[in-house]
Design an enzyme around this catalytic site. Sequence first.
Site, PDB file in Angstrom:
ATOM      1  N   HIS A  13       0.861  -1.201   0.000  1.00 32.09           N
ATOM      2  CA  HIS A  13       0.000   0.000   0.000  1.00 32.09           C
ATOM      3  C   HIS A  13       0.886   1.236   0.000  1.00 32.09           C
ATOM      4  O   HIS A  13       1.825   1.327   0.787  1.00 32.09           O
ATOM      5  CB  HIS A  13      -0.867  -0.050   1.253  1.00 32.09           C
ATOM      6  N   GLU A  19      -0.034   4.403   0.696  1.00 28.36           N
ATOM      7  CA  GLU A  19      -0.351   5.497   1.634  1.00 28.36           C
ATOM      8  C   GLU A  19       0.866   5.721   2.546  1.00 28.36           C
ATOM      9  O   GLU A  19       1.510   4.762   2.991  1.00 28.36           O
ATOM     10  CB  GLU A  19      -1.609   5.181   2.453  1.00 28.36           C
ATOM     11  N   HIS A  21      -7.342  -0.134   1.042  1.00 29.87           N
ATOM     12  CA  HIS A  21      -8.138   1.037   1.257  1.00 29.87           C
ATOM     13  C   HIS A  21      -8.039   2.071   0.119  1.00 29.87           C
ATOM     14  O   HIS A  21      -8.873   2.937  -0.020  1.00 29.87           O
ATOM     15  CB  HIS A  21      -7.627   1.567   2.605  1.00 29.87           C
ATOM     16  N   ASP A  45      -4.119  -2.829   5.379  1.00 27.37           N
ATOM     17  CA  ASP A  45      -5.121  -2.101   6.170  1.00 27.37           C
ATOM     18  C   ASP A  45      -6.299  -2.983   6.612  1.00 27.37           C
ATOM     19  O   ASP A  45      -6.982  -2.663   7.592  1.00 27.37           O
ATOM     20  CB  ASP A  45      -5.670  -0.915   5.373  1.00 27.37           C
ATOM     21  N   TYR A  72     -11.997   0.988  13.992  1.00 34.98           N
ATOM     22  CA  TYR A  72     -11.185   1.130  12.780  1.00 34.98           C
ATOM     23  C   TYR A  72     -12.036   0.907  11.533  1.00 34.98           C
ATOM     24  O   TYR A  72     -11.954   1.661  10.562  1.00 34.98           O
ATOM     25  CB  TYR A  72     -10.046   0.115  12.869  1.00 34.98           C
TER      26      TYR A  72
HETATM   27 FE1  FEO Z   1      -4.507   3.200   3.973  1.00 42.29          FE
HETATM   28 FE2  FEO Z   1      -2.866   2.470   6.917  1.00 42.29          FE
HETATM   29  O1  FEO Z   1      -3.133   3.276   5.254  1.00 42.29           O
END
Ligand code: FEO
Length: 371
Positions: free
Chosen positions: A77, A79, A144, A163, A191
């Site tokens: 990921h 991010e 995500h 995630d 979460y």
């Molecule tokens: Fe979508 Fe923990 O970053």
Amino acid sequence: MSNKIIDNVYSVGVVDKDVRMFHGYFTPIGTTYNSYLVIDEKITLVDFVKAAFADEFLQNLEEVLQGRMIDYIVCNHVEPDHSGALPKVMEKYPQAMVYGTANCAKGLKAYYPDAKYDFTTVKLGDVLNTGKYNFKFIPMPMVHWPDSMSTYLEEEELLFSNDAFGQHTGTGELLDTENGLEKLIDRSADYFANILLPFCGQILKLLDQISGLKLRIVCPSHGVIITKYIPEILQKYVSWCNNETEEKRVLIVYDTMWGTTRKLAEKLNREYSEKGFDVEVINLTEHHYSDAMSRALEAKYIFVGSPTLNNNMLPSVSAFLIYLKGLRPKKRIGKAFGAYGWSGESISQINEILISCGFEMEEPLKVLWNI
Ligand code: FEO
């Protein structure tokens, strides 16, 4: 600090106990940025950590590597909480080949234009062999971000889920067994409500894809590693993804100016409690809107109240509604309520936003000055 999870698999991520805001989500006990090192004939790193923790991360890696080099890096990921340390890691381990989805390649290039690394694009079904281990890639777009992916370490029946199945738990606990099932579900629910709820369709697809896999260990990119309670968490994910709620649970979220909207919240609380509902009331001056969102996850009824201020609702209520709308809870029943002195627009504004969320609406409750 590094921790051995099982033979050949180490947790090398970091604890961020001080972070309190995660793109709009209040995180009272911080979080972790998990990363994993798998030792085989070839050595594989799974995910990086946030940039601010890069030096600590490099130390954690070295604790396990003891001078050996990393051969492969799986970037599940892009991010920045999971990729931020890439530039420093690539400086130290420049020979490592990075694996990720096509969208990951684009994202990394955008975030780290000056970093130097070789990249191999992977898709569903691709396998990376490191000796005795096979890493199977399972792209999970929008769980995500479009680039998101999970990776299955077949021989250990271990899923690096990124995630998915995470929790923002910055307490330093390593395993789900340290605090029991109830706490794991509470933190996973928070979460899920604040991060994953808009992506239920994509998560159901992921759950379908992993349903045929043997799962002994789930290693998410935030929070504790799940070992004992995998069936329970999978079951909860199915329920949350289907927007299953408690039929008799009411969440009342409000803010007040001179106390009348509070009285309306109390009145609704009394009325619904007397009818046998389980009611929870959240005042947005006392609680962050993401706390309210957490409580909304399993509530069938979501009532929202604000007085009118300058022809609008209070900013605290507006923030909650924008956040709620973005997170897209479904199959809910709503109600707008509030007090006003002359114009009274807040109630119809709340009503319209809840309608735009697809909620079935009860009659609004609107009161002039006081009750
Ligand atoms: Fe979508 Fe923990 O970053």
